[in-house]
Design a protein around this motif. Structure first.
Motif, PDB file in Angstrom:
ATOM      1  N   PHE A  77      -4.188  -5.402  15.135  1.00 57.28           N
ATOM      2  CA  PHE A  77      -4.792  -4.748  13.979  1.00 57.28           C
ATOM      3  C   PHE A  77      -4.234  -5.418  12.739  1.00 57.28           C
ATOM      4  O   PHE A  77      -3.032  -5.385  12.491  1.00 57.28           O
ATOM      5  CB  PHE A  77      -4.457  -3.259  13.981  1.00 57.28           C
ATOM      6  CG  PHE A  77      -5.056  -2.480  12.837  1.00 57.28           C
ATOM      7  CD1 PHE A  77      -6.383  -2.099  12.866  1.00 57.28           C
ATOM      8  CD2 PHE A  77      -4.278  -2.120  11.740  1.00 57.28           C
ATOM      9  CE1 PHE A  77      -6.934  -1.378  11.817  1.00 57.28           C
ATOM     10  CE2 PHE A  77      -4.825  -1.394  10.690  1.00 57.28           C
ATOM     11  CZ  PHE A  77      -6.156  -1.022  10.729  1.00 57.28           C
ATOM     12  N   ILE A  78      -5.090  -6.085  11.973  1.00 57.48           N
ATOM     13  CA  ILE A  78      -4.647  -6.812  10.782  1.00 57.48           C
ATOM     14  C   ILE A  78      -5.299  -6.190   9.555  1.00 57.48           C
ATOM     15  O   ILE A  78      -6.502  -5.895   9.549  1.00 57.48           O
ATOM     16  CB  ILE A  78      -4.972  -8.317  10.873  1.00 57.48           C
ATOM     17  CG1 ILE A  78      -4.433  -9.053   9.636  1.00 57.48           C
ATOM     18  CG2 ILE A  78      -6.449  -8.585  11.094  1.00 57.48           C
ATOM     19  CD1 ILE A  78      -4.438 -10.564   9.760  1.00 57.48           C
ATOM     20  N   ALA A  79      -4.477  -5.956   8.513  1.00 56.05           N
ATOM     21  CA  ALA A  79      -4.959  -5.322   7.283  1.00 56.05           C
ATOM     22  C   ALA A  79      -4.606  -6.188   6.086  1.00 56.05           C
ATOM     23  O   ALA A  79      -3.491  -6.712   5.987  1.00 56.05           O
ATOM     24  CB  ALA A  79      -4.344  -3.940   7.130  1.00 56.05           C
ATOM     25  N   PHE A  80      -5.572  -6.332   5.190  1.00 54.39           N
ATOM     26  CA  PHE A  80      -5.375  -7.066   3.945  1.00 54.39           C
ATOM     27  C   PHE A  80      -5.345  -6.049   2.811  1.00 54.39           C
ATOM     28  O   PHE A  80      -6.319  -5.308   2.601  1.00 54.39           O
ATOM     29  CB  PHE A  80      -6.508  -8.079   3.749  1.00 54.39           C
ATOM     30  CG  PHE A  80      -6.703  -8.995   4.928  1.00 54.39           C
ATOM     31  CD1 PHE A  80      -5.761  -9.970   5.215  1.00 54.39           C
ATOM     32  CD2 PHE A  80      -7.801  -8.859   5.766  1.00 54.39           C
ATOM     33  CE1 PHE A  80      -5.925 -10.818   6.313  1.00 54.39           C
ATOM     34  CE2 PHE A  80      -7.979  -9.692   6.863  1.00 54.39           C
ATOM     35  CZ  PHE A  80      -7.028 -10.673   7.142  1.00 54.39           C
ATOM     36  N   CYS A  81      -4.232  -5.995   2.090  1.00 50.97           N
ATOM     37  CA  CYS A  81      -3.993  -4.931   1.115  1.00 50.97           C
ATOM     38  C   CYS A  81      -3.981  -5.475  -0.307  1.00 50.97           C
ATOM     39  O   CYS A  81      -3.413  -6.543  -0.573  1.00 50.97           O
ATOM     40  CB  CYS A  81      -2.652  -4.247   1.397  1.00 50.97           C
ATOM     41  SG  CYS A  81      -2.461  -3.640   3.083  1.00 50.97           S
ATOM     42  N   GLN A  82      -4.599  -4.737  -1.207  1.00 49.93           N
ATOM     43  CA  GLN A  82      -4.543  -5.033  -2.630  1.00 49.93           C
ATOM     44  C   GLN A  82      -4.474  -3.702  -3.379  1.00 49.93           C
ATOM     45  O   GLN A  82      -4.404  -2.634  -2.754  1.00 49.93           O
ATOM     46  CB  GLN A  82      -5.766  -5.845  -3.071  1.00 49.93           C
ATOM     47  CG  GLN A  82      -7.096  -5.143  -2.860  1.00 49.93           C
ATOM     48  CD  GLN A  82      -8.264  -5.960  -3.380  1.00 49.93           C
ATOM     49  OE1 GLN A  82      -8.113  -6.788  -4.267  1.00 49.93           O
ATOM     50  NE2 GLN A  82      -9.453  -5.728  -2.826  1.00 49.93           N
ATOM     51  N   VAL A  83      -4.469  -3.724  -4.686  1.00 52.27           N
ATOM     52  CA  VAL A  83      -4.464  -2.503  -5.483  1.00 52.27           C
ATOM     53  C   VAL A  83      -5.565  -2.607  -6.525  1.00 52.27           C
ATOM     54  O   VAL A  83      -5.487  -3.441  -7.439  1.00 52.27           O
ATOM     55  CB  VAL A  83      -3.107  -2.271  -6.177  1.00 52.27           C
ATOM     56  CG1 VAL A  83      -3.138  -0.940  -6.933  1.00 52.27           C
ATOM     57  CG2 VAL A  83      -1.971  -2.279  -5.164  1.00 52.27           C
ATOM     58  N   LEU A  84      -6.594  -1.783  -6.371  1.00 52.63           N
ATOM     59  CA  LEU A  84      -7.705  -1.787  -7.313  1.00 52.63           C
ATOM     60  C   LEU A  84      -7.389  -0.900  -8.516  1.00 52.63           C
ATOM     61  O   LEU A  84      -6.596   0.044  -8.422  1.00 52.63           O
ATOM     62  CB  LEU A  84      -8.974  -1.260  -6.644  1.00 52.63           C
ATOM     63  CG  LEU A  84      -9.542  -2.043  -5.455  1.00 52.63           C
ATOM     64  CD1 LEU A  84     -10.763  -1.316  -4.920  1.00 52.63           C
ATOM     65  CD2 LEU A  84      -9.888  -3.470  -5.852  1.00 52.63           C
ATOM     66  N   GLU A  85      -8.045  -1.172  -9.627  1.00 55.12           N
ATOM     67  CA  GLU A  85      -8.057  -0.220 -10.722  1.00 55.12           C
ATOM     68  C   GLU A  85      -8.822   1.022 -10.263  1.00 55.12           C
ATOM     69  O   GLU A  85      -9.791   0.911  -9.507  1.00 55.12           O
ATOM     70  CB  GLU A  85      -8.740  -0.823 -11.952  1.00 55.12           C
ATOM     71  CG  GLU A  85      -7.990  -1.997 -12.572  1.00 55.12           C
ATOM     72  CD  GLU A  85      -6.653  -1.577 -13.172  1.00 55.12           C
ATOM     73  OE1 GLU A  85      -6.532  -0.397 -13.599  1.00 55.12           O
ATOM     74  OE2 GLU A  85      -5.737  -2.413 -13.215  1.00 55.12           O
ATOM     75  N   GLU A  86      -8.388   2.187 -10.712  1.00 56.66           N
ATOM     76  CA  GLU A  86      -9.035   3.411 -10.261  1.00 56.66           C
ATOM     77  C   GLU A  86     -10.527   3.407 -10.561  1.00 56.66           C
ATOM     78  O   GLU A  86     -11.342   3.896  -9.773  1.00 56.66           O
ATOM     79  CB  GLU A  86      -8.377   4.633 -10.905  1.00 56.66           C
ATOM     80  CG  GLU A  86      -8.949   5.968 -10.459  1.00 56.66           C
ATOM     81  CD  GLU A  86      -8.930   6.155  -8.947  1.00 56.66           C
ATOM     82  OE1 GLU A  86      -9.850   6.797  -8.417  1.00 56.66           O
ATOM     83  OE2 GLU A  86      -8.005   5.642  -8.281  1.00 56.66           O
ATOM     84  N   SER A  87     -10.914   2.808 -11.684  1.00 55.50           N
ATOM     85  CA  SER A  87     -12.331   2.764 -12.038  1.00 55.50           C
ATOM     86  C   SER A  87     -13.152   1.906 -11.073  1.00 55.50           C
ATOM     87  O   SER A  87     -14.376   2.029 -11.015  1.00 55.50           O
ATOM     88  CB  SER A  87     -12.493   2.227 -13.461  1.00 55.50           C
ATOM     89  OG  SER A  87     -11.933   0.918 -13.571  1.00 55.50           O
ATOM     90  N   ASP A  88     -12.477   1.047 -10.308  1.00 55.08           N
ATOM     91  CA  ASP A  88     -13.171   0.172  -9.354  1.00 55.08           C
ATOM     92  C   ASP A  88     -13.283   0.792  -7.968  1.00 55.08           C
ATOM     93  O   ASP A  88     -13.948   0.223  -7.098  1.00 55.08           O
ATOM     94  CB  ASP A  88     -12.443  -1.172  -9.241  1.00 55.08           C
ATOM     95  CG  ASP A  88     -12.525  -1.982 -10.522  1.00 55.08           C
ATOM     96  OD1 ASP A  88     -13.502  -1.800 -11.270  1.00 55.08           O
ATOM     97  OD2 ASP A  88     -11.613  -2.781 -10.770  1.00 55.08           O
TER      98      ASP A  88
END
Length: 572
Positions: A77-88
């Motif tokens: 199980f591979i996950a790619f993580c980022q952090v979006l702006e809440e508005s996105d």
């Protein structure tokens, strides 16, 4: 799926009861829901899960990999993580970016394979995978909970139950694609001996690992915050680690699925009804230990409902109204336990009493009764393997077709489609939202392709024209004269082997409530905390109360998480 014997047919509740919207309004998860059976299989066969990589920066951006050994089969199980702006952030299917995108793959995760997944998985529907990738999924951080919990942990404290509220999750999943979509592995290509050969087990495993990642992620971010602030972070304690689930929101797209797959509908109903009837048929002496267990589950259900008093439930019955009904059942059972009777089918009596009170309390009691049926797992797995539909038979006589229509679709004849309210809605695929939708028929634009969800209307139209043909005529002759009835005729033939193959509802009706069907489906998956946001979509939680990876590895999972309870100090 053919029923095993006539005795079983007569013991099970009728299709009119089971397939009504009112009864589905009371559906609760059971020990045979997909989430429970997946984890029970993992625990029984000692699946191992290794966190092989957690390569994240201070904000939680990066890559995570979990390697599963499931009965000799390697899964990654591979996950790619980022952090979006809440508005996105949006949970809509039309979203283009997510905080987490992930895939469950069969076999070794080679550098070449990872590179291909990295090029495709973050784009979800716009990407394509190799045929050994089983599931593709995505999720967003909860704006309310993720930062709050990471802040708490970074200062050495646990979250406040009152601030988390009745729906405990850190991230919200929005889709679990599988079975051939976007190049994914088809279920039919998973060999019979593979632990993921059972329908929906792959999705449940991916969801469980996504939930595990959410807690690893929040603890990692908390550690980075603590390092920057000069404080000491703590992990989630055991009670919180089990209580947090995986958030989810589901809309109208699920409803046409059951209309289009009558075999699955029948199997999912029997998954609930067969063990229920086995439990209700048993006679118990007042001192039997199973009755003590049922009282314990009554009390846990009552505490669970008390903790959910702030949950938005309309149009379902509120928890404050369900609890007194549950108390009535518990008092009735305790009175029997204090009696001097020899033995009696007391659970059947209580079930009838519950059904007279409300669908919700009947559903809770049914889940309690099924909780005692610990010998049904093998039969449950067999039920979920649904054979293909029988071939269309144009040689069938009109006499036989009339008999099948009357026998299995008499309910549809109760709708008068000359009344506009019976056809208020139409169903279609929205080009904007890329999902099934329904809209007022008065706004139907010319050329719109309408989904075949209008089963009752099509059956009624067929019945009218069928009455004008001689009994000895064939279906082929019928369709030569009335080709518009091909769908209805094939539907009648398709569902003849199923006891529970058709919803007892008119999906076009002004009074049809899609939430009823959605609740039944979601409860079958194993979800809880049903919180409708309109007549068309509902928020839920999956795996709340479930064991974490460490519990499975240590053999400490006792598969006892019906009606999960909040950590001590809540607002019950």
């Amino acid at each position: 799926m053919m029923l095993q014997d006539e005795r079983t047919v007569h013991e099970l509740r009728s299709p009119e009861e089971v397939l009504s919207g009112a009864d589905m309004n009371g559906a609760w998860a059971t020990r045979h829901s997909f989430a429970r059976t997946m984890l029970r299989r993992a625990a029984a066969h000692r699946w191992t899960v290794a966190k092989t990589r957690l390569d994240l920066d201070e904000l939680g951006r990066g890559t995570a990999v979990y390697t599963v050994n499931a009965e000799g089969f390697e899964l990654n199980f591979i996950a790619f993580c980022q952090v979006l702006e809440e508005s996105d952030r949006t949970d809509r299917v039309i979203a283009k970016s997510w905080d987490i995108t992930a895939a469950l793959v069969d076999g070794e995760l080679t550098p070449e394979r990872e590179a291909d997944l990295r090029r495709n998985v973050p784009f979800q529907e716009q990407g394509r995978t190799d045929p050994e990738t089983i599931i593709m999924t995505r999720a967003n951080r909860s704006a309310r909970f993720f930062d709050y919990v990471s802040d708490c942990l970074s200062t050495g404290t646990q979250p406040d139950v009152d601030k988390i509220g009745p729906s405990p999750y850190l991230i919200r999943s929005t889709a679990f694609y599988g079975n051939g979509k976007f190049g994914l592995k088809e279920l039919a290509n998973i060999p019979a001996g593979h632990p993921l050969s059972v329908p929906y087990r792959s999705q449940m495993l991916a969801a469980w690992l996504l939930r595990e990642l959410s807690m690893e992620l929040v603890e990692h971010v908390a550690g980075a915050k603590a390092l920057a602030a000069g404080t000491v972070a703590v992990p989630l304690d055991a009670a919180w680690a089990k209580y947090f689930g995986l958030g989810n929101a589901t809309g109208l797209g699920m409803v046409p699925f059951l209309v289009n797959h009558p075999g699955y509908l029948d199997a999912w109903c029997r998954l609930r009804e067969v063990p229920l009837m086995a439990g209700l048929a048993a006679s118990y002496a007042p001192g039997h230990p199973d009755l003590v267990r049922i009282v314990d589950l009554f009390e846990r259900a009552d505490r669970h409902l008390a903790e959910k008093s702030d949950l938005k439930t309309v149009p379902f019955l509120s928890t404050d109204l369900i609890r007194p009904q549950l108390h009535q059942l518990r008092s009735e059972l305790q009175a029997y336990m204090a009696s001097s009777q020899e033995s009696a089918p007391v659970l059947a009596r209580l079930h009838a009493m519950a059904a007279a009170l409300s669908p919700e309390v009947r559903g809770i009691f049914a889940s309690i009764v099924v909780e005692l049926q610990t010998d049904f797992d093998q039969e449950a797995e067999a039920l979920l393997t649904v054979p293909g539909s029988p071939p269309f038979n144009p040689a069938m006589g009109c006499r036989e077709l009339r008999e099948l229509l009357q026998q299995n679709y008499g309910w549809a004849r109760s709708y008068d489609f000359a009344t506009p309210e019976r056809s208020s809605y139409y169903w279609y695929s929205s080009a904007d939202s890329e999902e099934p939708r329904r809209a007022q028929r008065a706004r139907l634009a010319a050329g719109t392709v309408e989904h075949c969800t209008d089963i009752a209307r099509r059956i009624n139209a067929l019945a009218t024209d069928l009455a004008g043909l001689p009994a000895e005529a064939s279906v082929a002759e019928l369709l030569l004269a009335h080709p518009c009835h091909r769908f209805a005729v094939e539907r009648i033939q398709q569902t003849r082997c199923y006891q529970y193959g058709e919803l007892r509802d008119n999906l076009l009706d002004a009074e049809f409530l899609p939430l009823s069907t959605q609740r039944f489906q979601l409860a079958t998956y194993g979800m809880n905390n049903f919180s409708p946001q309109s007549t068309d979509w509902v928020r839920v939680t999956l795996f709340s109360g479930a064991p974490r990876v460490a519990d499975i590895l240590n053999g400490t999972d006792d598969d006892d998480w019906l009606f999960p309870l909040a950590p001590e100090g809540g607002n019950a």
